[in-house]
Design a protein around this motif. Structure first.
Motif, mmCIF file in Angstrom:
data_model
loop_
_atom_site.group_PDB
_atom_site.id
_atom_site.type_symbol
_atom_site.label_atom_id
_atom_site.label_comp_id
_atom_site.label_asym_id
_atom_site.label_seq_id
_atom_site.Cartn_x
_atom_site.Cartn_y
_atom_site.Cartn_z
ATOM 1 N N GLY A 111 4.784 -4.799 6.024
ATOM 2 C CA GLY A 111 5.072 -3.400 6.318
ATOM 3 C C GLY A 111 3.803 -2.583 6.469
ATOM 4 O O GLY A 111 3.703 -1.722 7.356
ATOM 5 N N ALA A 112 2.813 -2.854 5.625
ATOM 6 C CA ALA A 112 1.536 -2.135 5.711
ATOM 7 C C ALA A 112 0.793 -2.507 6.994
ATOM 8 O O ALA A 112 0.172 -1.655 7.643
ATOM 9 C CB ALA A 112 0.679 -2.447 4.492
ATOM 10 N N ALA A 115 2.506 -0.772 9.919
ATOM 11 C CA ALA A 115 2.204 0.664 9.885
ATOM 12 C C ALA A 115 0.798 0.960 10.394
ATOM 13 O O ALA A 115 0.552 2.008 10.993
ATOM 14 C CB ALA A 115 2.379 1.196 8.461
ATOM 15 N N SER A 178 6.731 0.169 17.563
ATOM 16 C CA SER A 178 7.031 1.027 16.422
ATOM 17 C C SER A 178 6.187 0.651 15.205
ATOM 18 O O SER A 178 5.965 -0.529 14.930
ATOM 19 C CB SER A 178 8.517 0.913 16.060
ATOM 20 N N PRO A 179 5.734 1.644 14.439
ATOM 21 C CA PRO A 179 5.019 1.361 13.190
ATOM 22 C C PRO A 179 5.950 1.160 12.001
ATOM 23 O O PRO A 179 5.488 1.078 10.866
ATOM 24 C CB PRO A 179 4.164 2.621 13.008
ATOM 25 N N GLN A 180 7.245 1.088 12.256
ATOM 26 C CA GLN A 180 8.221 0.930 11.175
ATOM 27 C C GLN A 180 8.658 -0.531 11.062
ATOM 28 O O GLN A 180 8.962 -1.177 12.063
ATOM 29 C CB GLN A 180 9.441 1.815 11.426
ATOM 30 N N TYR A 181 8.714 -1.002 9.849
ATOM 31 C CA TYR A 181 9.151 -2.367 9.571
ATOM 32 C C TYR A 181 10.364 -2.337 8.660
ATOM 33 O O TYR A 181 10.379 -1.630 7.654
ATOM 34 C CB TYR A 181 8.036 -3.168 8.898
#
Length: 558
Positions: A111-112, A115, A178-181
């Motif tokens: 996730g990091a 992002a 997208s930067p979302q996980y």
């Protein structure tokens, strides 16, 4: 036997906590290497990012360097490897689910990375230096936890192939950027990650021997077959090779279908791998599994080769990241450990080893930045020809150097290095996968020979890159002249030289690294590299740098 008989004279015998107090004091052990900034401490990466990769703006990299250097991130990396993924083929009611359960630490890590744009930032915000910036992000995260880098890399590389299918690209690229996980398999997620499934048990790298079949079914195809390696099986979609009437085609296979139901994606087992243990690699069966073709019928290899070229680059980046971890950990230990009256780092034999390890790491880093720059969207025909050959050349050599580099760094820590409490044991198991994934040594070396025969412009572009550094070092000039003569002979009949492919590609890689270091590195670094890697007395055992080398200056940069 009395105390006197045993020679234990001079005072009364005591026992208990007071007597053992001194043995509990920890002396001469390095402090934990935590809560540091892995970017600001990495001088070579900072320098080559701008001078070679031509990237601007490092604020996000400084932020990522702080994240991956934190105690929390390092602990998550440890947990992700200590708690490998678990396959669940069915739920408790007996229904087929084909899911893989990861430790929460793995999800925090990936996730990091998402992002921070380690996956697709170079596509989302293209331009000069975009791929070097993205490469640096990728390397920072992979330096501390390499397993998650597999789906991060495949997601980056998949964009190249997806662009061949505008309708599919319109659907998937916004989610890839997208930067979302989010880890669940669900329709309508804002973000997505990609994997790929090419090899089968009977063919391996020989994908044209694949037997998985694709049958047309209206606006899509139905795939039936088996894939021997399918990494990151919880990715949202996969690029898959399958035989159709026109030949081997490339297909996009989603885990979730447009109506929200699960696609048939039968996970058979997870591989019990030497390393890369935080990342799941599976065997999967397709049974009328829905897929959408990308590219022309029967031209699947051509469609997916753009993806393969970029994942090969990421193998180089991943190896370079591992080398940086190895050097950083070894130097940290040597600076804080004393033996035989002096710090380890000040003892000539150890200083030579550390400097040699640092040289290898710098050479891998600089070629990583140069190749990344070649993948930017402003690359002209010559630059594209250069990257066609140079990526394969560097992939062969840099990744081949990874495992022994990790071992030598591990030895610098002594017994500590051989324990799982320190990260270099994990790194030692990790580095071989970079040399195996996306083409083993022979596959890559033969690919270089093939390019010489089919793409002579790539050879011209490669040597044009070397010529920029000519005139600065006689050893380099002589080495390149002999190499050019040999390549000219090989290019006329590449198949006749298959048995010598590795030797040739090794020397091409060394020449490229030397050329870049001559142009961009401090003299202490470039001179030591040229004489130790290209000179008549060259040796690839670490710790053999000649006495003329400024080993202290090289180590200071590490």
């Amino acid at each position: 036997m009395t105390a006197t008989d045993a020679g234990m004279t001079g005072g009364p015998l005591t026992s208990g906590p007071a007597a053992s107090h001194d043995t509990r004091r920890v002396l001469n052990q390095p402090p934990p290497r935590v809560d540091i900034n892995e970017f600001t401490l990495n001088i070579p990466l900072q320098e080559y990012l701008s001078s070679v990769g031509e990237a601007e703006g490092v604020g996000t990299l400084e932020a990522s360097g702080s994240v991956v250097g934190s105690g929390q991130f390092q602990d998550d990396a440890r947990l992700a490897h200590k708690n490998p993924p678990i396959l669940h083929t069915h739920n408790k009611y007996g229904q087929r689910i084909d899911e893989v359960e990861y430790h929460p630490a793995y999800h925090r890590i990936i996730g990091a990375a998402v992002a921070a744009g380690a996956h697709t930032s170079a596509w989302e915000v293209p331009g000069k230096g975009a791929n070097a910036l993205r490469a640096a992000q990728f390397m920072l995260f992979a330096q501390v936890e390499p397993g998650h880098a597999c789906p991060i890399s495949m997601s980056h590389a998949a964009v190249d192939t997806l662009q061949l299918a505008p309708d599919l690209a319109g659907e998937w690229l916004p989610r890839l950027y997208s930067p979302q996980y989010s880890p669940e398999l669900a329709l309508g997620k804002p973000g997505a990650l990609f994997g790929m499934a090419m090899t089968e048990k009977q063919g391996g790298s020989d994908v044209r021997a694949n037997t998985t079949r694709a049958v047309e079914a209206g606006g899509h195809h139905l795939l039936t077959g088996h894939k021997w390696f399918c990494s990151a099986p919880m990715s949202d979609a996969f690029l898959v090779l399958a035989q159709e009437d026109a030949g081997l085609g490339c297909f996009l296979v989603p885990r979730v279908l447009p109506d929200g139901t699960r696609n048939t994606f039968l996970l058979q087992r997870l591989k019990d791998k030497v390393g890369n243990r935080s990342n799941a690699s599976s065997e999967v069966e397709f049974a009328d599994t829905a897929g959408w073709r990308i590219g022309d019928p029967g031209r699947g290899v051509r469609a997916i080769m753009g993806m393969v070229g970029r994942t090969r680059l990421d193998c180089i980046l991943g190896t370079a990241a591992g080398m940086r971890q190895s050097v950083a950990e070894a130097v940290w230990h040597a600076r804080h450990r004393r033996a035989f009256g002096a710090r380890l780092i000040d003892q000539p034999a150890m200083t030579n080893v550390l400097a040699d390890l640092a040289l290898e790491s710098e050479a891998a880093t600089i070629v990583s930045m140069r190749l990344s720059r070649a993948f930017d969207d402003d690359a002209g025909p010559s630059e594209r020809s250069f990257r066609r050959l140079a990526t394969a050349v560097a992939k062969y050599w840099v990744c081949k150097r990874g495992p022994n580099h990790a071992y030598e760094a591990m030895e610098c820590l002594g017994g500590n290095g051989y324990t799982e409490d320190f990260p270099l044991a994990m790194r030692y198991r990790e580095q071989p996968v970079m040399a195996i994934w996306e083409g083993t040594g022979n596959v890559i070396a033969l690919d270089v020979l093939r390019a010489m025969g089919t793409d002579p412009e790539s050879v011209d572009a490669f040597f044009a890159e070397l010529r920029i550094a000519s005139g600065s070092a006689l050893v380099f000039d002589d080495f390149v002249a002999a190499l050019r003569e040999e390549v000219a002979v090989v290019a006329k009949a590449p198949h006749d030289f298959a048995g010598q492919a590795r030797n040739l590609v090794e020397r091409m890689a060394l020449a490229l690294q030397a050329a870049l270091l001559i142009r961009f590195a401090p003299a202490a670094v470039s001179e030591a590299f040229v004489v130790s890697r290209l000179g008549p007395g060259r040796s690839f055992n670490y710790g053999g740098l000649p006495s003329s080398s400024d080993v202290a200056g090289i180590v200071a940069r590490a």
